[in-house]
Design an enzyme around this catalytic site. Structure first.
Site, PDB file in Angstrom:
ATOM      1  N   HIS A 190     -10.250   1.167   1.421  1.00 54.82           N
ATOM      2  CA  HIS A 190      -9.745   2.458   1.907  1.00 54.82           C
ATOM      3  C   HIS A 190     -10.896   3.434   2.170  1.00 54.82           C
ATOM      4  O   HIS A 190     -10.812   4.277   3.072  1.00 54.82           O
ATOM      5  CB  HIS A 190      -8.797   3.092   0.883  1.00 54.82           C
ATOM      6  N   HIS A 233      -9.199  -3.623  -2.598  1.00 59.13           N
ATOM      7  CA  HIS A 233      -8.200  -2.895  -1.801  1.00 59.13           C
ATOM      8  C   HIS A 233      -8.584  -1.405  -1.734  1.00 59.13           C
ATOM      9  O   HIS A 233      -8.537  -0.795  -0.659  1.00 59.13           O
ATOM     10  CB  HIS A 233      -6.808  -3.089  -2.435  1.00 59.13           C
ATOM     11  N   GLU A 234      -8.968  -0.837  -2.892  1.00 59.15           N
ATOM     12  CA  GLU A 234      -9.293   0.601  -2.935  1.00 59.15           C
ATOM     13  C   GLU A 234     -10.608   0.896  -2.216  1.00 59.15           C
ATOM     14  O   GLU A 234     -10.711   1.893  -1.484  1.00 59.15           O
ATOM     15  CB  GLU A 234      -9.364   1.101  -4.387  1.00 59.15           C
ATOM     16  N   CYS A 265       0.859  -1.186   0.000  1.00 56.85           N
ATOM     17  CA  CYS A 265       0.000   0.000   0.000  1.00 56.85           C
ATOM     18  C   CYS A 265       0.893   1.232   0.000  1.00 56.85           C
ATOM     19  O   CYS A 265       1.896   1.259   0.716  1.00 56.85           O
ATOM     20  CB  CYS A 265      -0.885  -0.009   1.242  1.00 56.85           C
TER      21      CYS A 265
HETATM   22  C1  SB7 Z   1      -1.533  -4.821  -4.279  1.00 55.82           C
HETATM   23  C2  SB7 Z   1      -1.464  -3.445  -4.285  1.00 55.82           C
HETATM   24  C3  SB7 Z   1      -2.620  -2.683  -4.423  1.00 55.82           C
HETATM   25  C4  SB7 Z   1      -3.821  -3.329  -4.529  1.00 55.82           C
HETATM   26  C5  SB7 Z   1      -3.893  -4.691  -4.517  1.00 55.82           C
HETATM   27  C6  SB7 Z   1      -2.741  -5.437  -4.393  1.00 55.82           C
HETATM   28  C7  SB7 Z   1      -2.618  -1.178  -4.448  1.00 55.82           C
HETATM   29  C8  SB7 Z   1      -1.394  -0.502  -3.974  1.00 55.82           C
HETATM   30  C9  SB7 Z   1      -1.536   1.005  -3.984  1.00 55.82           C
HETATM   31  N1  SB7 Z   1      -2.423   1.454  -2.982  1.00 55.82           N
HETATM   32  O1  SB7 Z   1      -1.992   1.689  -1.763  1.00 55.82           O
HETATM   33  C10 SB7 Z   1      -3.691   1.867  -3.311  1.00 55.82           C
HETATM   34  O2  SB7 Z   1      -4.539   1.991  -2.231  1.00 55.82           O
HETATM   35 NI    NI Z   2      -3.608   1.095  -0.465  1.00 57.26          NI
END
Ligand code: SB7
Ligand code: NI
Length: 184
Positions: free
Chosen positions: A157, A153-154, A110
């Site tokens: 957040h 993942h987003e 992240c």
């Molecule tokens: C690995 C990385 C991400 C999502 C899924 C697997 C995003 C990394 C960048 N972020 O921190 C976005 O929130």
């Molecule tokens: Ni992230």
């Protein structure tokens, strides 16, 4: 232009807030913020720009990560099947998901976390996401594999959830129930 100095890091309370719905149609300011977020992600993947501005490469960014507590996310990546995903999404919502789960064998990282947190992050294998894009159009996306993982993942957040919240504390590499890896 957004740089790493605009990215808030873990410990900042905004990352633990439930972000606010964005009024539609989006204001010019909200639209501009989202465009800047998408541009940041694209820049982070451009070797020359990333080196010049010291950007850590990322596939996505959620507004709380730039200290904006609004339900907006940007993603820009190519999935394992070579399909390109490039979106700025407003008020994204998972409207349905599979029972089956998936995960990345390499775990997740992240931009707001400056350390390695090893372990499997269980995610739904397939999701359907509804939202509004940068042009103000309603979109409905059916996502699987890596794309489904990135959007979860987003969207996490936007709900104050960090990827490591999902890692099994006793055994980080315990195979999640009902799951097959996305990257094998
Ligand atoms: C690995 C990385 C991400 C999502 C899924 C697997 C995003 C990394 C960048 N972020 O921190 C976005 O929130
Ligand atoms: Ni992230």
């Amino acid at each position: 232009m957004l740089t790493m100095e605009d990215i808030v890091r873990e410990g900042h309370p905004v990352l633990r807030e439930v972000a606010n719905e964005v009024p539609l149609p989006p204001s010019e300011e909200d639209q501009k913020t989202l465009e800047n977020m998408l541009q940041f992600i694209k820049n982070s993947q451009d070797d020359q720009i990333a080196e010049e501005y010291n950007l850590r490469p990322g596939v996505g960014l959620a507004a709380p990560q730039i200290n904006v507590s609004k339900r907006m996310l940007a993603v820009h990546f190519v999935d394992f099947d070579d399909k390109q995903y490039s979106y700025g999404l407003i008020n994204p919502k998972i409207v349905s998901h599979s029972v089956e789960k998936t995960y990345l064998t390499s775990g997740e990282g992240c931009l707001s976390v400056d350390r390695d947190v090893p372990g499997y992050v269980p995610r739904y294998a397939r999701i359907t996401v509804k939202g509004t894009d940068l042009d103000g159009n309603e979109v409905k996306l059916r996502l699987r594999g890596f794309a489904a993982i990135v959007f979860q993942h987003e969207i996490d957040h936007l709900n104050g959830i960090m990827f490591y919240d999902h890692i099994n504390k006793d055994n980080p590499f315990k195979e999640p129930e009902n799951a097959t890896p996305a990257d094998e």
